[in-house]
Structures are given as structure tokens and as C-alpha cells.
Enzyme design. Structure first.
Site, PDB file in Angstrom:
ATOM      1  N   LYS A  96      56.125  13.797   9.350  1.00 40.55           N
ATOM      2  CA  LYS A  96      56.532  12.787   8.379  1.00 40.55           C
ATOM      3  C   LYS A  96      55.444  12.507   7.352  1.00 40.55           C
ATOM      4  O   LYS A  96      55.742  12.154   6.209  1.00 40.55           O
ATOM      5  CB  LYS A  96      56.932  11.488   9.095  1.00 40.55           C
ATOM      6  CG  LYS A  96      57.994  11.662  10.180  1.00 40.55           C
ATOM      7  CD  LYS A  96      59.274  12.321   9.680  1.00 40.55           C
ATOM      8  CE  LYS A  96      60.220  12.637  10.822  1.00 40.55           C
ATOM      9  NZ  LYS A  96      61.289  13.573  10.444  1.00 40.55           N
ATOM     10  N   ARG A 120      68.057  18.564  10.437  1.00 41.72           N
ATOM     11  CA  ARG A 120      68.924  18.933  11.555  1.00 41.72           C
ATOM     12  C   ARG A 120      70.247  18.193  11.409  1.00 41.72           C
ATOM     13  O   ARG A 120      70.396  17.338  10.548  1.00 41.72           O
ATOM     14  CB  ARG A 120      68.266  18.507  12.863  1.00 41.72           C
ATOM     15  CG  ARG A 120      67.868  17.019  12.794  1.00 41.72           C
ATOM     16  CD  ARG A 120      67.591  16.393  14.112  1.00 41.72           C
ATOM     17  NE  ARG A 120      66.957  15.107  13.973  1.00 41.72           N
ATOM     18  CZ  ARG A 120      67.591  13.944  13.819  1.00 41.72           C
ATOM     19  NH1 ARG A 120      68.904  13.916  13.740  1.00 41.72           N
ATOM     20  NH2 ARG A 120      66.924  12.814  13.719  1.00 41.72           N
ATOM     21  N   HIS A 172      64.992  -0.144  15.958  1.00 39.26           N
ATOM     22  CA  HIS A 172      65.008   1.059  15.127  1.00 39.26           C
ATOM     23  C   HIS A 172      65.951   2.131  15.627  1.00 39.26           C
ATOM     24  O   HIS A 172      65.846   3.298  15.258  1.00 39.26           O
ATOM     25  CB  HIS A 172      63.591   1.614  14.954  1.00 39.26           C
ATOM     26  CG  HIS A 172      62.675   0.576  14.391  1.00 39.26           C
ATOM     27  ND1 HIS A 172      62.708   0.193  13.074  1.00 39.26           N
ATOM     28  CD2 HIS A 172      61.747  -0.209  14.982  1.00 39.26           C
ATOM     29  CE1 HIS A 172      61.841  -0.770  12.876  1.00 39.26           C
ATOM     30  NE2 HIS A 172      61.230  -1.043  14.011  1.00 39.26           N
ATOM     31  N   GLU A 206      53.526   2.651   7.717  1.00 35.14           N
ATOM     32  CA  GLU A 206      54.435   2.517   6.588  1.00 35.14           C
ATOM     33  C   GLU A 206      54.658   1.027   6.377  1.00 35.14           C
ATOM     34  O   GLU A 206      54.813   0.280   7.344  1.00 35.14           O
ATOM     35  CB  GLU A 206      55.758   3.195   6.961  1.00 35.14           C
ATOM     36  CG  GLU A 206      56.666   3.490   5.801  1.00 35.14           C
ATOM     37  CD  GLU A 206      57.931   4.190   6.286  1.00 35.14           C
ATOM     38  OE1 GLU A 206      57.968   5.430   6.254  1.00 35.14           O
ATOM     39  OE2 GLU A 206      58.861   3.487   6.724  1.00 35.14           O
TER      40      GLU A 206
END
Lengths: 505, 165, 505, 165
Positions: free
Chosen positions: A117, A296, A237, A202
Site C-alpha cells: 500500500k 483481485r 474497518h 494514514e
């Protein structure tokens, strides 16, 4: 490329989903299974099935070496990885390539570019695509470095697994003090889930929407988007309920097109082919930020299939065969509305703790506009080894309102006995006024929603529940009394059946 | 048979007259009650209304899942209630608290040690199940008396992991 | 008109279908049930349920008087009749009207005009619509009259029940000698099924297709057609597999439009409102003849729903409420291809004799493009009182080929244990080259198709069946041997389970 | 254990060696055989191939429904077959034919009478089931010896309706 026999390197509902696509294309299939999964649907549905190893994923579904060896031995010339497990492992994709096996997914370099990421953020930022502020670094950082950078990112922030996906290895951090402990926790979970403990930071954007775009890209470099999915309804999440299209984007075709085109550009920036998803955060001013790309098939792909009529798994296989896309962008028409509820084996009344056991009864809802993707059935044993997603309930309606009403009736019909499920959670969610109005963000479920919070409503009938409970108690005490009595005819005295005269006319 | 049924603090008086008749808080109802397919799924027709519930016996009574709402019900027969009213409530004597596994899983880490003085909410064990890691915390202040597990160990549902005294 | 509470005067899959539509519209529902049906899905799904009477239909679902009385008592202001039973009884529709209850169907005079097949033929012939030659008479004829007219109609011919539908009270007659006997048989069956023993004669058109058009008509007189269904695959005049669109009409948009417009005109000729179906025979020269109109919801309506996205039952309710149609003809777009297999409780290996019993297991196929409409579930008892249709398996595909492959995989997944079903029949049908090529007519199933006729093919594995049978025999003899032995540990000696070491790796 | 299994006139020799090994006509196979959910649905992995069949015991052997094809199998253990080969076949003595109900249903009409001389194919009984009327016919020439039912009577599957001698 030839794809004459497909090995599905996965289990559960997604393995079944892929098997169905192969069967409908007339392609023979190979399942692999762990000790716990001998009776799983994917083993039952496949043309061939081979034993992988003990139940823990690291000894079975994560054993790339064994899977490649089985593929070689049985003559499978392609592997579909599903999602999770080996789906975003560059080394596995490369291993397939080296073994002369078609990996039904992107090329290894695309996985590398997007799978990590931190690299992905750097790559797309370079292509001029806005990213959520955070640790834009080269490579992976140590705890000390992350703690140092955290101050610049600002709190609250998110620790996320570099190899992540599905909310695993992710932690929210509200204060600097919490950071060291939560970094550890995230690394540990990431290591367990992905075999990679690297994490990044983040900024946590509040009152944001999670909106993602499904794309398809072929080996000739053509990329199209199949509209968006709204995935803001999450807990820890983990997505819980997805819909397509997004009520937030609604009829704003300009925003949809702009984001869709950015999604296509993102994919193109890494030479992507295969189905893929570009996740964005959209803030309340409709500014959007690239979050990550999933290279994916996605859990929630059926929502898009329902509104486009396009079978995404079949397209993946066509792309892997080197065929050009069957659709141009202008062929993609969004029609109606779709919702997907993830049915998890967990107890919504007890902090959503996982629930395992033998399913005594599974009765799936059917009828118009209802689709169920599942890997379980009556008599199946839900084990603690894999994730808790046991079914996806997907509906289509001409409008969002029709889809919601249809989902409500389908949830009410669904019966799963033997494990606890989050069906009551979804039922409550679908009654919440903010959900109905489309007024929710990624914090909604955790901060503004409570199960059984509202005890009113048409369907709240404690007196009826009291009657049920009393009749059950009565029945069971009568039965107990009968067991004491030797005479068998006594058993019919309290026959709670429908035959006979005195029934409720 | 007369029963006293409690849900969420509210008490209902239910008399079961016969197979097809009950009285709830003085009001008579016609009922037709049947288990579907020999499973804990019950269909109830009550004055013509059709209701279906999943129901499970728990230690304390019954869980009834009706139209997506969960009800915890305690059902006692009226005589037992009367008898209890006469007797005195037993004093609370439990001094130890047992951390039990809330799900089957794998012990990843033990974040306490024997003899530690802990507060309510202190993390004790990290348990992995269905790919999620779950931090199990103490529900009381006290001292860690026993740790009955080791990291890496697979545990069953409700197995005692830690004793807090 | 208000429709605030709907009583469904039916049972089985169609009652469930209607209940679902009502629930999705937020309308409270009332079920009625016979003694055999206390545990039926329609009773479980309805908001209210009332006992009708003993199991035979004449004592329960045909008791119009009781049903009206229940509607009155529980305050239902509308009745949906489903199909069969009271659906095409003019007197029942009129009874509803007289009781101030909305009949969710056409007005009584339309039923009268179309319900009596002889009157219908006369009516539409007057409107210039071609009909299959036969006894165009006023009123009902005696055996003597029919035998006299038969010579003019010519042999082979069909004896059909005037009140008919669903192949009941129908007989094929090849020679004049057979006629008296078969007239009796048809009258007897018609009397039992519809309470009306009147019959008429119709020329038997050979190598014809049965193609029908679904229409919707509102109370303002607007009529639209939702394309056609191909229903030629029949056995003893019972439809078995339907598809939409018809492969025979295919891309001949001119024929589709011509027939569709005739269908609309037919409906308009009797001032029709509600959903309805106009059945045609189409001969090999693409000439078409009106057969009959079904003034009700049809078993095979889902095939049309799948390719149009229109929920026909909800439209019925809207029309009954007096609302105008939501679609104009140009809004109706046919997209993709749909197939429906009727799953009957009958033994395809034994002259399709009905099969009854408790369903030990029902495992329905799910996943993309699959819909199941059913009234049964694991544990349900299939009784001999009602017709043998226990489920409808419907699929959608982008093309006919995709739909066929999808149907094959869905049939392979479907498990029903406890009664015999015609699933193997459908599986064989879907492998027949003539079906695949779309080359079949109404005689195909009976004259040119044999179950297990073809013993070759990829999926024919007698040696594997031999292994299954042997292992089962072995297992059962080992078990029998164990019962003889007192020692309990012996039971584990032949544990055919998946645990342990030596498994098929 | 060695078995002789016959399907459609073809004979297979199957030896069950142990839980995971069999020999079919001299060729060895690795097998993994399991009943799904305790139902007569069986999953067989055989040299890696995955097959699933519904199977039911009949009077004569087993019905195996595999990939939409029905197989009627007779399974005998090898010793029994050898023993039978030695003995002589019993002569056919059956002289009476019994009309049994091919399905549960309701007798609508009896179209013959006791003592009637009938031909093969002659209609005997009309039985209604699932709203269809079915004409049941004689499978032999002969005389109607017994009629064991009456019009309007409900009959069970396989119940004897008429005896033809």
C-alpha cells in the site's frame, strides 16, 4: 493463452463463486482443501479435489508450494486465487508464471505496485491522483520512524498493514500515547493475516464515505469502469453492507465519470489487467482521495454484477485467456439498485464475537431479485480457522427503496440455526432512518448506531416474545414430565401439532 | 399452568389453559404453536396472527429472536415465584472471576502474569479466531490467581483461561 | 382503490411469490390454509393465517364462501387468487366485488369472456384474430354433438376443458373410435379440477410451437406486452420448461411486434385489466393462431420478469389499486435470456408418477443469475392433495447459451431428498442436441425425447456408479455387523469420515 | 471384501481393501467416501476426482443418481455369487398379478368387476393424485380375482388394489 483446467486456491463462498463461473464456461475445476474442509461446498462442486494440509491457513490455503505442486500434478493450467489468502501475493503470481500456469489476476509487477500500500500511494500520487495524507515513504518504516512521522500526519490516524485488505492489521489511533501499543497490535495481526508485519500511517478523514470503483482491464490495455459501490457501512474497518450505486454519488453523473476515469487511469498507471477495485475516500465536499487498489476479485463484486448484468468472474477468466474486453465503456449501463449484506457467523448481541458450530438448519431466502452466495449448508460445520463470512445476501430492485424493502423481506426469511449470525444487525440497520435517507459515513455503524437501541417500531413485540418463551418452557416441562411416565400414550397428550380438531380456526 | 415471564424488566402473567388457549395478563388468546421441521424455529398463530421466532434455551431462560429483535425471557412457574418471594435472597459470595473463552480460538499472547494486580478492563489474553485478534479483558479489579493456558494453545468455547481473585 | 391488506387465496410457491410482493410493497398479508398446510411457507410468511378446512381442495382452497368470510372477518380489502383454484372463476371475482373486496385480477366479465374457452374463441375470432380451427360454438355441446362435429374438425384433434388450463381435462384423440371414451375421461378430469365438465374440440396442429405473450393492462385501458415466452416443451400438455424470449421468434422483431400487438388487441377486446397471457400456436410457416387467454398470473411469469426487470405481481397490485401502468411499450426492453424449469415431485423413471413424502433435505442452488420460487423446505411434507409443482428454477444469462449452461449447473447443484423429482429429466433435456439448437415443437418431449435414451456422453459413468453402490453396500453391511458386536469401540473401525491421516491426498 | 456389482447388464468386480483403497476390475484406486450432512448424499473423491451422488437402497440393490443419470445397481458379495452359481435357479411360479398403487391417491372409479375376463392393458382403476387422474391397467391377461378397494377410498403407495389371476 489456454485455460483448460482451473485450480481454485481458496475456500468458502468465493471458491464456490469461481467454481460456478468455470462450470458455466465449461472449464473443468480443481479444488484444494484443508482438513476442516473435506465436506465444504467447494470440494463437492469441483471436478477434482486434493488435500492440502491441516486446518490452519498457514498449513493449507497459504501453502503456495503445495498448491503449485498439485496444479502441476493434476494438469491445471490456470489458478484463480479468489480473495484473501494468496490473492495479492506477488511471489505467488510469479510462481505461477514460472511454472507456466496462468494466474487469473494481474501480472506480478502490478500486484507489487499496488499490493504494497505504501508503494501504491507513491505510484498513484506520481500519476497526479490525490491520496489520503499519510506516510508517503519509500519502503517500510520502523516503529521509531512511524512514531516520529505521526506528529506530522496528525491525530486521529490509522495504522494500516502494507500488505493489507479487509480491515486486518488496521488500528485507529486517537492520541500519540496509544501509538506504540497499537502499532504492535497491528503488526501482529498483519503478520498473522498476510505473513507481512509492515504497516504505514494514514490520516483519519472524519465524516468520509468509502466509495470504490470496479474496473475491468484487458491485456491489450483497455480499461473500463463498471460504476461504483458504496462501502461506508463498516465495523472495525470490516465492510458490512455494500450498495451499488452509491446514494452519495446518486445522480451526479459528472462525479461518477470523473472518479471512474481516475480509477481507470490508476489501473493503467501500473499496466493493470484483470478485474480490480480502486477505493476512494470522499469527503463531505465531494473531494475524493485514492485509498488503495485491490488487485483481485472483491467480496462485494456481486452488487456490481446485479446492476450491470456483467459476470465479473467470467470476465476475469476471459481476460486471463488474453481475450479483449467484451464491453466498451458506453456498453456499460447501470440499471436499478443493489444491496449486499455480509452474513457473518458472529454474535451481534455479544460484541460480534465469532460463533462456530454445526449448522442444524440453513434456509436461504429466494424469489425475485434475491441472490445468495454462500459456502455453507444444513449440516455443515463452521470452524474457527477461517474468517466469519458465511454468506452474502444480495438483492436487486428497480430503485433503492425497492431494494431495501426486498432485502428486509429476504433477511426476515433467512434462517440459520447452529451459529449466531449478524442478521439481526442488518435488520436493525435497514430500519435506521439515517441509512434509509442515505445519510451515513464510515463512522456511522460504530458511533451512531446501536442494535436494539430503538425498542419501539412496528415489529417490537415483547408480549409476543413472552408468549413464545412461555409456550416453549411449558412444552419442555411437559416433555420432561412425560419422560418420567412409562406409558407411551401420554406422549400424545401434549401434541403441539396441527392435526386434529381444536386448532386455531 | 400459570407462568410468570419477565422480559426487559417487564413481567407478563401467562396461563396455558390447553393446547389452543392461553391467557396473557387476563386476556384470552387462541393459539396454534408448532416447531418447524423439528428445529428451534417456532410458528405461532395467535388470534389469527402468524409469527415465527427462533428460540434457544440459555442458562437463565429463553432467547427469542422475533422479527430481527432479540428478547431475553425468564419463565418461572407461578408457584416457584411465590416460593421464592417467601425465601430470602442468598447473599452474593462470588469472589473469583473466571475469564472464559468467548469463542473457540488460538491463544496468541498472554498480556498479564500471575500475581499481577489489575484493574477492570485490563487486557489479559489475545485470542485469534476467524482471522481476527481479540483482546480479552478483565471484568473486575483484582489479582491474577491462575493462568490456565499457554501461547499457541487452541482453546474451546467457554474454556477457563485466567482466574482473577 | 385501497389495497391495505391482501388475502392470498392460494398455497405453495405462488402464494409465497405473492406474499413476497406484498411484503416488498409494505402491505399486510393474510394466508389461508388447509389441514395439510399448517407448516407451509405461505402460512409462515404471512402476517395472519386462518384455517380453511380439510386437505382436499374442494374442502379448502376451493371454498370461495369460507375465503370471503375470512376476508370479511379479518378486514382484508383485497384478494389475490394466484393461479389455479379460484383464479379464473367469474363467480368468485363477482363475489369479491359484491363483498366490496378488490379482486386482484380482471373484472368478472373478462374472466367470463376468456375463462370459458369456447366463448373466448368466438370473441377473438369476431375481433379478427386467427384461432385454431375447432368447435366454434355458442355454449357447450353434448357428446353427441361433439362426435358429429369431430368429423369436420378432422383427426387428430384435442378434447379440451372449457374451463381448462394447465393441461387438465385435455385428451388427444387420434381416431373417431377413441373419441367417446376420451370425451368421458376429459369431462371427468375437468369436473374434478374445475367443477365444470364442459369440453370442446380443437384441431391438433402438428409441429407447432406454443408461444405466449405476457401483457399488462390497466384500468384506464392501456395495454402493453412484455415479450413472449416459449412453452413448447410439454408432457401430457403440462409445461415443463419455458424460456423467454422464444428461440423460434429469435430476432424476428416484426413477428414479435405483430404477435404482441395482437395480444394487446385480444386483451382490449374484453376490456381487460390485470396481468394476462395470450397463448398462441405458431406453425412452421410462422403463422400464428390464438389458443386461449389466461386471465391470471401464470406459473412461468418469472421468465419474463428476468428479461424485463419488471415485477409482474407488484404490477398486478398497482393495477388493482387503479394506478396507471408505470411503463409505456417503448420502456419495455428485453435483455438477455431466461429459462425456467418446473421441478415436480414425480418419478421421471417411472412414468412421472407423483411422489410424496417428507423432504429430508432441500438444498437450493444459488449464486449469480439463479432464482428459485418454491413453497417447500427441508422437513416439509409433500402431500398428495395438490399439484406436484414444488419448485421453479429460473436462470438468467446474457445469451441463451449462457442461460443453458447456468441452468445445467443449477440443476446439478439442486438436492431434494425425500421425494422423487424430475430434475434428471431436465438435465437430460438440457443435453439434448435438438433442445440446444432450439429445434423442438410441442410434440418433442413425448415423441422424440427419451430419458436415459442416450447412454453415452461425458457424464455417463457406470463404473463410478458401481463404486458408489459397492461402497454403500459395504458400509451398510459393516454397520450391520457392528450392531451384532457388543463392543462399542468396534464402531470406529470403519469410520468413513474425513478426519485422520490416510485420506486421499 | 470382494463384491460383484451389476449395472445395466455389465458386471464390475470391486474389492474394498481398506477405508481409502479399492480395486475395480483389477485397477487400484485411492478413495475418500463420506455422507454429506448425514443424508443419502455421498461425496466420493477417487484418485482426486470429486463426484457426488444421491443413493437409495431399493429391494433389489441401490439406485445411484449421478450427474443426472440414474443407475440401478445390484451388489453381492463374491461368496454369495459363487454359492448362487452352484445352486439351481428356482422356477417361476408366480401365477397371480397384483395391481399395486403406483402413488398414494384417491380411487375415483373401478372400471372392472370381480370375475371379469380381461386382456393385458385393460383399464382396472382410475386413481387421482396431485389433481391428475391416472388409469391403471392390467399387466397380464386373466381373471379379476379380488378388488380390495372402493371408489372414494384413499390408498397408500404400493397398496394392493386388484388381484388378477
Amino acid at each position: 493463452m489456454l485455460v483448460n483446467k482451473v485450480l481454485i486456491a481458496n475456500r468458502g463462498e468465493i471458491a464456490v463463486r469461481v467454481l460456478r463461473a468455470c462450470r458455466e464456461l465449461g472449464i473443468p475445476t480443481v479444488a484444494v482443501y484443508s482438513e476442516a474442509d473435506r465436506q465444504s461446498l467447494h470440494v463437492r462442486y469441483a471436478d477434482e479435489a486434493y488435500f492440502l494440509g491441516p486446518s490452519p491457513a498457514r498449513d493449507s490455503y497459504l501453502r503456495a508450494d503445495k498448491i503449485l505442486e498439485i496444479a502441476h500434478r493434476c494438469g491445471a493450467d490456470a489458478i484463480h486465487p479468489g480473495y484473501g489468502f494468496l490473492a495479492e501475493r506477488e511471489d505467488f503470481a510469479r510462481g505461477c508464471e514460472d511454472a507456466g500456469i496462468v494466474f487469473i489476476g494481474p501480472k506480478p509487477s502490478s500486484i507489487a505496485a499496488m499490493g504494497d500500500k505504501t508503494t501504491a500511494r507513491a505510484t498513484v500520487a506520481k500519476a497526479g491522483i490525490p491520496v489520503v495524507p499519510g506516510t508517503e515513504g519509500e519502503g517500510n518504516l520502523s516503529d521509531e520512524e512511524l512514531i516520529r512521522i505521526a506528529a506530522q500526519v496528525g491525530f486521529p490516524l490509522l495504522v494500516k498493514a502494507s500488505a493489507g485488505g479487509g480491515g486486518k492489521g488496521m488500528r485507529e489511533v486517537r492520541t500519540p500515547e496509544e501509538l506504540p501499543h497499537l502499532l504492535q497490535a497491528a503488526r501482529r495481526e498483519a503478520e498473522a493475516a498476510f505473513g507481512d508485519g509492515n504497516v504505514y500511517l494514514e490520516k483519519l478523514i472524519l465524516t468520509a464515505r468509502h466509495v470504490e470503483f470496479q474496473i475491468l482491464a484487458d491485456k491489450e490495455g483497455d480499461v473500463i469502469y463498471l460504476g461504483e459501490r458504496e462501502c461506508s457501512l463498516q465495523r472495525r474497518h470490516q465492510k458490512l453492507l455494500e450498495e451499488a450505486p452509491s446514494p452519495f454519488i446518486g445522480s451526479d453523473e459528472t462525479l461518477r465519470r470523473t472518479m471512474g476515469e481516475v480509477a481507470c487511469r490508476t489501473a493503467a498507471s501500473v499496466g493493470y489487467y484483470n478485474a480490480g477495485t480502486i477505493e476512494f475516500l470522499v469527503d463531505k465536499d465531494r473531494k475524493f482521495y485514492f485509498l488503495e487498489m485491490n488487485t483481485r476479485l472483491q467480496v462485494e463484486h456481486p452488487a456490481t454484477e446485479m446492476i450491470t448484468g456483467i459476470d465479473i468472474v467470467k470476465e476475469q477468466i476471459r481476460i486471463a485467456r488474453g481475450r479483449p474486453l467484451r464491453y466498451r465503456q458506453e456498453d456499460v449501463k447501470l440499471s436499478g439498485w443493489s444491496l449486499e449484506c455480509r452474513i457473518n457467523a458472529e454474535d451481534p448481541y455479544n460484541q460480534f464475537t465469532p460463533s462456530t458450530g454445526r449448522l442444524q438448519l440453513v434456509f436461504v431466502p429466494t424469489g425475485p431479485g434475491v441472490r445468495v452466495d454462500t459456502g455453507v449448508y444444513s449440516g455443515f460445520e463452521v470452524t474457527p480457522y477461517y474468517d466469519s463470512l458465511i454468506s452474502k445476501l444480495i438483492v436487486w430492485g428497480e430503485t433503492r427503496a425497492e431494494a431495501i424493502l426486498r432485502m428486509r423481506r429476504a433477511l426476515e426469511e433467512y434462517r440459520i440455526i447452529g451459529v449466531k449470525t449478524n442478521i439481526p444487525f442488518h435488520q436493525a440497520l435497514l430500519e435506521s432512518p439515517r441509512f434509509l435517507a442515505g445519510l451515513f459515513d464510515t463512522r456511522f455503524v460504530e458511533e451512531r448506531f446501536a442494535l436494539n437501541g430503538e425498542t419501539g417500531g412496528e415489529d417490537y413485540h415483547p408480549e409476543m416474545a413472552a408468549i413464545f418463551a412461555t409456550l416453549m418452557e411449558h412444552q419442555s416441562s411437559q416433555r420432561a414430565a412425560q419422560i418420567m411416565q412409562p406409558a407411551r400414550q401420554a406422549a400424545s397428550r401434549w401434541k403441539w401439532s396441527s392435526r386434529g380438531e381444536g386448532k386455531g380456526r | 399452568m400459570k407462568y410468570v415471564t419477565t422480559i426487559g424488566g417487564h413481567t407478563y402473567h401467562v396461563e396455558v389453559i390447553d393446547e389452543h388457549h392461553i391467557v396473557l395478563d387476563g386476556k384470552p388468546y387462541e393459539v396454534d404453536f408448532t416447531a418447524i421441521a423439528n428445529q428451534p424455529v417456532y410458528s405461532l398463530l395467535i388470534n389469527g396472527r402468524s409469527l415465527e421466532a427462533n428460540a434457544f434455551q440459555t442458562g437463565e431462560g429463553w432467547q427469542v429472536l422475533l422479527h430481527g429483535k432479540m428478547f431475553e425471557a425468564r419463565v418461572e412457574d407461578e408457584q416457584a415465584v411465590r416460593a421464592r418471594a417467601v425465601a430470602h435472597a442468598a447473599p452474593e459470595t462470588a469472589n473469583e472471576w473466571l475469564l472464559r473463552a468467548p469463542m473457540p480460538g488460538l491463544v496468541v499472547n498472554i498480556t498479564t502474569s500471575i500475581g499481577a494486580e489489575i484493574k477492570k478492563g485490563a487486557p489479559l489474553v489475545i485470542l485469534e479466531s476467524m482471522k481476527m485478534q481479540n483482546e480479552l479483558r478483565s471484568q473486575k479489579d483484582g489479582t491474577v490467581k491462575e493462568i490456565r493456558i499457554q501461547p499457541g494453545q487452541a482453546v474451546d468455547l467457554h474454556q477457563v483461561l485466567v482466574v482473577v481473585g
